[in-house]
Structure formats: structure tokens, C-alpha cells
Design a protein around this motif. Structure first.
Motif, PDB file in Angstrom:
ATOM      1  N   ALA A 119      -6.270   8.797   5.911  1.00 57.82           N
ATOM      2  CA  ALA A 119      -4.806   7.982   6.047  1.00 57.82           C
ATOM      3  C   ALA A 119      -4.168   7.777   4.911  1.00 57.82           C
ATOM      4  O   ALA A 119      -4.723   7.570   3.686  1.00 57.82           O
ATOM      5  N   VAL A 120      -3.225   7.139   4.960  1.00 56.19           N
ATOM      6  CA  VAL A 120      -2.173   6.712   3.923  1.00 56.19           C
ATOM      7  C   VAL A 120      -2.466   5.219   3.808  1.00 56.19           C
ATOM      8  O   VAL A 120      -2.025   4.499   4.866  1.00 56.19           O
ATOM      9  N   LEU A 121      -2.858   4.850   2.632  1.00 58.55           N
ATOM     10  CA  LEU A 121      -2.932   3.261   2.768  1.00 58.55           C
ATOM     11  C   LEU A 121      -1.627   2.682   1.976  1.00 58.55           C
ATOM     12  O   LEU A 121      -1.546   3.347   0.994  1.00 58.55           O
ATOM     13  N   CYS A 122      -1.328   1.824   2.555  1.00 60.57           N
ATOM     14  CA  CYS A 122      -0.581   0.884   1.660  1.00 60.57           C
ATOM     15  C   CYS A 122      -0.957  -0.457   1.639  1.00 60.57           C
ATOM     16  O   CYS A 122      -1.255  -1.112   2.581  1.00 60.57           O
ATOM     17  N   GLY A 123      -1.096  -0.850   0.254  1.00 60.61           N
ATOM     18  CA  GLY A 123      -1.710  -2.383  -0.136  1.00 60.61           C
ATOM     19  C   GLY A 123      -0.664  -3.007  -0.766  1.00 60.61           C
ATOM     20  O   GLY A 123      -0.216  -2.547  -1.695  1.00 60.61           O
ATOM     21  N   LEU A 124      -0.800  -4.332  -0.732  1.00 59.59           N
ATOM     22  CA  LEU A 124       0.077  -5.169  -1.332  1.00 59.59           C
ATOM     23  C   LEU A 124      -0.726  -6.237  -2.401  1.00 59.59           C
ATOM     24  O   LEU A 124      -2.007  -6.711  -1.660  1.00 59.59           O
ATOM     25  N   SER A 125      -0.473  -6.212  -3.467  1.00 60.32           N
ATOM     26  CA  SER A 125      -1.015  -7.312  -4.517  1.00 60.32           C
ATOM     27  C   SER A 125      -2.572  -6.892  -4.333  1.00 60.32           C
ATOM     28  O   SER A 125      -2.892  -5.876  -4.976  1.00 60.32           O
ATOM     29  N   PHE A 126      -3.406  -8.053  -4.225  1.00 58.10           N
ATOM     30  CA  PHE A 126      -4.747  -8.098  -4.254  1.00 58.10           C
ATOM     31  C   PHE A 126      -5.383  -6.994  -3.303  1.00 58.10           C
ATOM     32  O   PHE A 126      -6.267  -6.433  -3.547  1.00 58.10           O
ATOM     33  N   ALA A 127      -4.537  -6.507  -2.396  1.00 61.78           N
ATOM     34  CA  ALA A 127      -5.207  -5.426  -1.372  1.00 61.78           C
ATOM     35  C   ALA A 127      -5.232  -4.198  -2.005  1.00 61.78           C
ATOM     36  O   ALA A 127      -5.867  -3.007  -1.548  1.00 61.78           O
ATOM     37  N   THR A 128      -4.133  -3.937  -2.931  1.00 59.70           N
ATOM     38  CA  THR A 128      -4.361  -2.646  -3.520  1.00 59.70           C
ATOM     39  C   THR A 128      -5.532  -2.277  -4.149  1.00 59.70           C
ATOM     40  O   THR A 128      -6.035  -1.175  -4.359  1.00 59.70           O
ATOM     41  N   LEU A 129      -6.305  -3.279  -4.694  1.00 56.45           N
ATOM     42  CA  LEU A 129      -7.669  -3.208  -5.397  1.00 56.45           C
ATOM     43  C   LEU A 129      -8.593  -2.666  -4.298  1.00 56.45           C
ATOM     44  O   LEU A 129      -9.391  -1.728  -4.583  1.00 56.45           O
ATOM     45  N   ALA A 130      -8.625  -3.148  -3.091  1.00 60.63           N
ATOM     46  CA  ALA A 130      -9.290  -2.720  -1.917  1.00 60.63           C
ATOM     47  C   ALA A 130      -9.042  -1.424  -1.677  1.00 60.63           C
ATOM     48  O   ALA A 130      -9.871  -0.492  -1.516  1.00 60.63           O
ATOM     49  N   CYS A 131      -7.690  -0.875  -1.571  1.00 56.43           N
ATOM     50  CA  CYS A 131      -7.438   0.558  -1.244  1.00 56.43           C
ATOM     51  C   CYS A 131      -7.892   1.258  -2.394  1.00 56.43           C
ATOM     52  O   CYS A 131      -8.383   2.287  -2.010  1.00 56.43           O
ATOM     53  N   LEU A 132      -7.881   0.823  -3.650  1.00 55.63           N
ATOM     54  CA  LEU A 132      -8.295   2.038  -4.583  1.00 55.63           C
ATOM     55  C   LEU A 132      -9.798   2.147  -4.583  1.00 55.63           C
ATOM     56  O   LEU A 132     -10.334   3.184  -4.818  1.00 55.63           O
ATOM     57  N   ASP A 133     -10.660   1.098  -4.302  1.00 54.39           N
ATOM     58  CA  ASP A 133     -12.077   1.026  -4.177  1.00 54.39           C
ATOM     59  C   ASP A 133     -12.510   1.686  -3.046  1.00 54.39           C
ATOM     60  O   ASP A 133     -13.333   2.695  -3.240  1.00 54.39           O
TER      61      ASP A 133
END
Length: 162
Positions: free
Chosen positions: A91-105
Motif C-alpha cells: 500500500a501507499v501509506l499517507c500519514g499526518l503528523s505523529f502518524a508519519t512515525l508509525a508509517c515509517l516504522d
């Protein structure tokens, strides 16, 4: 659009799904539910399979017993579980703010589940000493504002701090 739940890493996660193309998973940041992505979902239309979910403790998703805080790893565990449960990889993950860290992890731990990531306003200040200190000062200001004036006080403190 359909609304449903899926088992995350020990908690039910509510999600909306639309379309049938390549999967795009939309991960909201702090202080907002999955409905934040409504305009994005509309703009993508039915040409992409959009999945917007409420992170644990938000919106219609579950809250673990005695829930006080979360970690990036816990949020990434939920995201990974969602991707697998919905057969939405890669999938393509699209994260905002704090969620970007979860996407990267999630990307770092399970690269086969992720095609790409769009990171909106990542909190990179945490990665350098000066940034961590600035965030600590902001948190203290928010807490003081909340004590003095509740939610409105915290918002005023945030606006004054930034």
C-alpha cells in the motif's frame, strides 16, 4: 463508502474503505479522527482503494483497558495488522503528523507491505536534541494552559507557543 472494523494489535480499528484500485491507507495524526481524510478520499475517487482508519483510542476504534499512552511501535503494529487483515499490501501509506512515525516504522519493519509513503508534517523535531527540548517546552506550555483553561487554554497556549 463502507464502515467496518478489523482487529489491530489487540484492539478493534474502525475504518472506511472506498474504491478498487491500488490501496492507499490514510493515517490521521493527533486530535483528529479518520474523517479528517474525507476530502482526500473524495479527490482520489474510486480509482484508488482508499482505507482511512481511526487509530486506537480515536473515533470509533477501541481503547485498551487502562489506556494512558501509546508508542510509535504500537501504532505501527496496528497499521501492519490492518494492512494484513484487509489484504491491502503493498500500500501507499499517507500519514499526518505523529502518524508519519508509525508509517515509517511499519515501512522499516515490514517493507513488503508498503509500496511508498506520503509523510505530511512529520514531527522531525524529535530527532535532534534541540527539537526534543523545544517539544518538551511546548508540552509543558500545553499542560499549563490546559490546567488554567481546559481545552481552550491548551489551544491558546499552543498558538502562543508556536
Amino acid at each position: 463508502m463502507s464502515a467496518a472494523t478489523v482487529e489491530g494489535a489487540g484492539v478493534e480499528l474502525a475504518y472506511d474503505e472506498r474504491g478498487s484500485g491500488e490501496p492507499v491507507v490514510l493515517v490521521h495524526g493527533l486530535a483528529c479522527p479518520r474523517s479528517l481524510w474525507h476530502e482526500t478520499v473524495e479527490a482520489l475517487g474510486d480509482g484508488a482503494r482508499t482505507i482511512a482508519y481511526d487509530r486506537r483510542g480515536y473515533g470509533d476504534s477501541g481503547v485498551p483497558e487502562d489506556y494512558r499512552r501509546t508508542t510509535v511501535e504500537e501504532q505501527a503494529d496496528d497499521l501492519i495488522a490492518l494492512l494484513r487483515a484487509l489484504d491491502a499490501a503493498p500500500a501507499v501509506l499517507c500519514g499526518l503528523s505523529f502518524a508519519t512515525l508509525a508509517c515509517l516504522d511499519a515501512m522499516a519493519r515490514e517493507p513488503d507491505l508498503v509500496r511508498a509513503a506520503v509523510l505530511v508534517e512529520p514531527p522531525l523535531l524529535w530527532l535532534v536534541q534541540e527539537g526534543a527540548e523545544a517539544m518538551s517546552q511546548m508540552r509543558a506550555a500545553l499542560e499549563e494552559g490546559a490546567v488554567r483553561g481546559g481545552s481552550a487554554g491548551a489551544i491558546d497556549a499552543f498558538a502562543a507557543h508556536v
